[in-house]
Design an enzyme around this catalytic site. Structure first.
Site, PDB file in Angstrom:
ATOM      1  N   ASP A  71       0.824  -1.207   0.000  1.00  0.00           N
ATOM      2  CA  ASP A  71       0.000   0.000   0.000  1.00  0.00           C
ATOM      3  C   ASP A  71       0.859   1.258   0.000  1.00  0.00           C
ATOM      4  OD1 ASP A  71       0.908  -0.529   2.596  1.00  0.00           O
ATOM      5  OD2 ASP A  71      -1.067  -1.119   3.319  1.00  0.00           O
ATOM      6  N   ASN A 140      -7.623  -3.207  14.112  1.00  0.00           N
ATOM      7  CA  ASN A 140      -9.029  -3.389  13.712  1.00  0.00           C
ATOM      8  C   ASN A 140      -9.195  -4.543  12.722  1.00  0.00           C
ATOM      9  OD1 ASN A 140      -7.959  -2.395  11.377  1.00  0.00           O
ATOM     10  ND2 ASN A 140      -9.263  -0.578  11.241  1.00  0.00           N
ATOM     11  N   HIS A 142      -7.431  -5.023   9.872  1.00  0.00           N
ATOM     12  CA  HIS A 142      -7.116  -4.790   8.454  1.00  0.00           C
ATOM     13  C   HIS A 142      -5.838  -5.513   8.055  1.00  0.00           C
ATOM     14  CE1 HIS A 142      -4.720  -0.816   9.412  1.00  0.00           C
ATOM     15  NE2 HIS A 142      -3.863  -1.815   9.277  1.00  0.00           N
ATOM     16  N   GLU A 147      -9.704  -1.834   5.200  1.00  0.00           N
ATOM     17  CA  GLU A 147     -10.334  -1.561   6.490  1.00  0.00           C
ATOM     18  C   GLU A 147     -11.632  -2.372   6.627  1.00  0.00           C
ATOM     19  OE1 GLU A 147      -8.512  -0.169   8.456  1.00  0.00           O
ATOM     20  OE2 GLU A 147      -7.722   1.786   7.867  1.00  0.00           O
TER      21      GLU A 147
HETATM   22  C1  F6R Z   1       1.458  -1.902   6.097  1.00  0.00           C
HETATM   23  C2  F6R Z   1       0.103  -2.403   6.132  1.00  0.00           C
HETATM   24  C3  F6R Z   1      -0.679  -2.501   7.385  1.00  0.00           C
HETATM   25  C4  F6R Z   1       0.155  -2.828   8.623  1.00  0.00           C
HETATM   26  C5  F6R Z   1      -0.718  -2.796   9.870  1.00  0.00           C
HETATM   27  C6  F6R Z   1       0.078  -3.065  11.128  1.00  0.00           C
HETATM   28  O1  F6R Z   1       1.952  -1.892   4.774  1.00  0.00           O
HETATM   29  O2  F6R Z   1      -0.404  -2.737   5.106  1.00  0.00           O
HETATM   30  O3  F6R Z   1      -1.682  -3.478   7.242  1.00  0.00           O
HETATM   31  O4  F6R Z   1       0.738  -4.078   8.464  1.00  0.00           O
HETATM   32  O5  F6R Z   1      -1.334  -1.540   9.978  1.00  0.00           O
HETATM   33  O6  F6R Z   1       0.991  -2.036  11.327  1.00  0.00           O
HETATM   34  P1  F6R Z   1       2.152  -2.188  12.417  1.00  0.00           P
HETATM   35  O7  F6R Z   1       2.980  -3.332  11.959  1.00  0.00           O
HETATM   36  O8  F6R Z   1       2.916  -0.893  12.339  1.00  0.00           O
HETATM   37  O9  F6R Z   1       1.484  -2.434  13.707  1.00  0.00           O
END
Ligand code: F6R
Length: 264
Positions: A71, A140, A142, A147
């Site tokens: 992303d 959450n 995702h 989301e």
């Molecule tokens: C990052 C992504 C997100 C993260 C998620 C967890 O490219 O796609 O899904 O993997 O938000 O983030 P952290 O690892 O910082 O807790």
């Protein structure tokens, strides 16, 4: 879905990196170049550290591997240090000895974001698909920035970040207002097309999402739960992230009883 509970974050990184390296080497043994799906954020940092160690020790060569980030934020100026293009360059491309020309990130600065998303999907197809997708999980539920409410069949597209995601990611910015509102993200359908998925999570703040993903119903309310339909999804977590799993003892037992060749 295989659930592996490790004692420490370093062990999470070691086990998950071993799974990624196994997929990469298997592709190379067939004469191909590995295609990696790349997450940003804190969770996969121990994977990248271990992969960098392997590359440095000559145990793994990723110089011809292709990479596709999951992303990118929309609206950050090119070169912004928190853009995922920059994060991927700093934490993945350089330490893993990958060729920057072979590592792609969705173009969050494109004037036509829909077209940029379609181009990204086409580039993944042209590369032969993703061999191993590295994933973290949001509090959450995702994955990528899909989301809650995301179509389980979605492809790369523009999404609006959930308030909790923006709050969680404020730590990377000077203030909450600076966290972008929109992003481009691989869809859940895109992620499901990867031949193997390796998801890592550490800490108590991920425990509810992990329980919903692994033991809850498959539902867009917890987007990561779609991985229950993936035939090669590996979930590598620490004890805190595993703390709300009802079957944690069983998952530990299953992994401990595996023959050595099936373990990482
Ligand atoms: C990052 C992504 C997100 C993260 C998620 C967890 O490219 O796609 O899904 O993997 O938000 O983030 P952290 O690892 O910082 O807790």
């Amino acid at each position: 879905m295989e659930v592996i509970i490790c004692d420490t974050d370093a062990e999470v990184g070691r086990v998950a990196a071993a799974a990624v390296a196994q997929s990469a080497r298997a592709k190379q043994a067939r004469g191909g170049d590995p295609v990696l799906g790349l997450a940003t954020g804190s969770s996969p940092l121990s994977i990248y550290a271990e992969l960098a160690r392997m590359v440095g020790a000559g145990e793994l060569d990723l110089s011809r591997a292709r990479g596709f980030a999951l992303d990118e934020y929309v609206g950050l100026p090119p070169g912004h240090e928190q853009s995922y293009a920059e994060v991927i360059r700093r934490t993945v491309t350089e330490p893993l000895g990958m060729d920057p020309a072979l590592v792609a990130v969705p173009d969050g600065a494109a004037s036509d974001l829909t077209e940029a998303a379609q181009r990204y999907e086409a580039a993944i197809v042209a590369a032969g698909g993703i061999d191993v997708q590295i994933l973290g999980i949001g509090g959450n539920g995702h994955i990528g920035f899909n989301e809650p409410g995301s179509s389980l069949a979605s492809r790369t597209r523009i999404k609006t970040l959930a308030p909790r995601t923006r709050a969680d990611n404020t730590r990377f910015f000077a203030s909450a207002d600076e966290v972008p509102v929109h992003c481009l993200t691989q869809g859940l359908g895109t992620i499901m097309d990867a031949r193997r998925a390796v998801l890592v999570a550490q800490g108590e703040q991920k425990a509810a999402a992990i329980a919903a993903m692994v033991e809850g119903p498959v539902a867009a309310y917890c987007p990561a739960s779609v991985l229950q339909f993936h035939n090669a999804a590996i979930v590598v977590i620490d004890p805190a992230a595993a703390s709300r799993l009802e079957l944690a003892d069983y998952y530990r037992e299953v992994y401990a009883d595996k023959p050595a060749w099936q373990r990482f």
